[in-house]
Structures are given as C-alpha cells and as structure tokens.
Scaffold this active site. Structure first.
Site, PDB file in Angstrom:
ATOM      1  N   HIS A 136      14.322 -11.467  -1.824  1.00  0.00           N
ATOM      2  CA  HIS A 136      13.014 -12.008  -2.223  1.00  0.00           C
ATOM      3  C   HIS A 136      11.891 -11.136  -1.674  1.00  0.00           C
ATOM      4  CE1 HIS A 136      10.308 -15.588  -3.060  1.00  0.00           C
ATOM      5  NE2 HIS A 136       9.536 -14.832  -2.289  1.00  0.00           N
ATOM      6  N   GLU A 137      11.950 -10.819  -0.388  1.00  0.00           N
ATOM      7  CA  GLU A 137      10.881 -10.037   0.233  1.00  0.00           C
ATOM      8  C   GLU A 137      10.909  -8.582  -0.227  1.00  0.00           C
ATOM      9  OE1 GLU A 137       8.747 -11.799   1.489  1.00  0.00           O
ATOM     10  OE2 GLU A 137       9.906 -13.623   1.861  1.00  0.00           O
ATOM     11  N   HIS A 140       9.087  -8.326  -3.407  1.00  0.00           N
ATOM     12  CA  HIS A 140       7.652  -8.246  -3.110  1.00  0.00           C
ATOM     13  C   HIS A 140       7.261  -6.809  -2.751  1.00  0.00           C
ATOM     14  CE1 HIS A 140       6.903 -12.376  -3.592  1.00  0.00           C
ATOM     15  NE2 HIS A 140       7.116 -12.813  -2.375  1.00  0.00           N
TER      16      HIS A 140
END
Length: 237
Positions: A136-137, A140
């Site tokens: 997820h990060e 980003h």
C-alpha cells in the site's frame, strides 16, 4: 456552614475506575486480561492496556517487523515488482527508508516523501498483513514519483492515491476482508472495501470537513482511479 460549603467545593472526587490495573508482571497482565474478557474494564481501560502492551513489546515487535520487511524485500514478487518500478522512476525504496516503529495512533503505516515508509510494528498481525501494508505504502511512493501527488492541499489527489493503493495492494481481497475485518459479503466486496478505506483516509486529512465531504471527493475520482492499475497490467491480487 460557610466553612462546610467551602470545604465541599474544594474537595475533588476520586478518579473513576476504568478497570485497568497498572503493571507489567505476569500476574497483573493476567488480571487485566480477565477483566477485559469479563466486561469489568471500560473502553478507556482497554486502550490503556493496549498501549501498555505495545510499550512493553516494542523491541520484539520492531525486530520481528524488520525481519519480515527484509524477507519481503528479497522474496515477495509483489514487493520486488513495486521496488523495481519505483527505481525505474528514479526513486529508491529499501530497508534504509522503510522504518518499523511503534505507533500511538491506530494505523498500519504511512508514507512521507521526505522520510520514506513507516510500518507500525505494534499493529502488524502477521507477515501477510505487513506485505499488504508495505505494498500500500509503496504504491503511494510510486504515485508520488510518477504523478507528482499534492498530498497536503489537493484532496482529489489524495483520494485517487488511496483508491489505487487499496485496490492494488491486496488489502481488500476477500480472504483478508473475511478473516481480519469480519466482512462477509461476496458481491462487490472488493469495490466496497476500496471505497470504504479511501473515504476513511481522506476523512482523516486536515483539509477534509467531514465524512460527507470525503465521500464526495472519492466519488468524483472513483471511475478513473479505480480503473488505473499502473504499474500492473491488472489487479494483482
């Protein structure tokens, strides 16, 4: 009479008992667990117990997180793929800027363009949870490199980034939703999970007024951002 009134006004009521017993010894921990299981501890007490546990286990949690991080960077196809694609854009995500820390807030992790990625070691349930969080990060980080996301002031940018990260990281696949979050629905569960998590993330930003505002922003960018699976050809997992 005046003296009695004055004395009464200056007295303080005893602190309310929330059921939590301070202490890190095994017996006190067992007593607190029993109080929590039998409903003799308030939500405030349960939170105090959780924080005390996180502080007590900080060293072990961070060491386990770092070991799992290093394993995933070496062996996870998903993490290696994202790492390679970030490098192609001129970025570098490695163990040197992926930090395992104890977090005070109830969150799994976070990304900061100037700092890197933080994984909340005290919130990680297992290696699979860490893999989803790291993916997820890293999505980003990929979006920041490719699309120049305005994280601070542009809620549409933030909403799109959250939609993509929840959609592509694997955190919204049915098995994760079923076993970790108690979501039982089969139909449209993936889309509903992505939308729910994006709204919660946008709502937590200072520029967002409330849940209605967050929902509106997510809906405005939903179609284009949900369909955008870069750097994958399709939803990976």
């Amino acid at each position: 009479m005046a003296e009695a009134a004055s004395s009464g006004s200056n007295s303080t009521s005893p602190p309310k008992d929330n059921g939590y017993i301070p202490g890190d010894d095994a017996w006190t921990i067992c007593r607190n667990l029993w109080r929590g299981l039998t409903g003799k501890m308030t939500q405030e007490g349960m939170e105090q117990f959780r924080v005390a546990r996180d502080v007590r286990n900080e060293k072990e949690d961070c060491k386990r997180c770092e070991d799992q991080r290093d394993y995933l960077l070496q062996y996870s196809p998903l993490i290696r793929f994202l790492q390679d694609n970030i490098q192609q854009l001129g970025g570098n995500i490695s163990k040197h800027n992926i930090f395992c820390r104890r977090c005070k807030n109830r969150q799994a992790g976070g990304f900061d363009p100037d700092y890197g990625i933080q994984i909340c070691a005290n919130e990680m349930r297992n290696q699979g949870h860490l893999e989803d969080t790291l993916a997820h990060e890293m999505i980003h980080a990929y979006d920041h490199m490719r699309f120049k996301v305005d994280w601070d002031d542009n809620l549409r940018h933030a909403a799109c980034a959250e939609i993509r990260a929840s959609n592509l990281s694997g955190e919204c696949r049915w098995m994760r939703e079923f076993f970790s979050r108690g979501q039982w629905k089969f139909a449209q569960h993936h889309q509903e999970c992505v939308r729910r998590r994006a709204i919660l993330s946008v709502q937590a930003r200072p520029a967002c007024k409330d849940e209605q505002h967050a929902t509106q922003v997510v809906n405005e960018v939903w179609d284009s951002c949900f369909r955008d699976t870069r750097p994958f050809d399709e939803i990976y997992r």
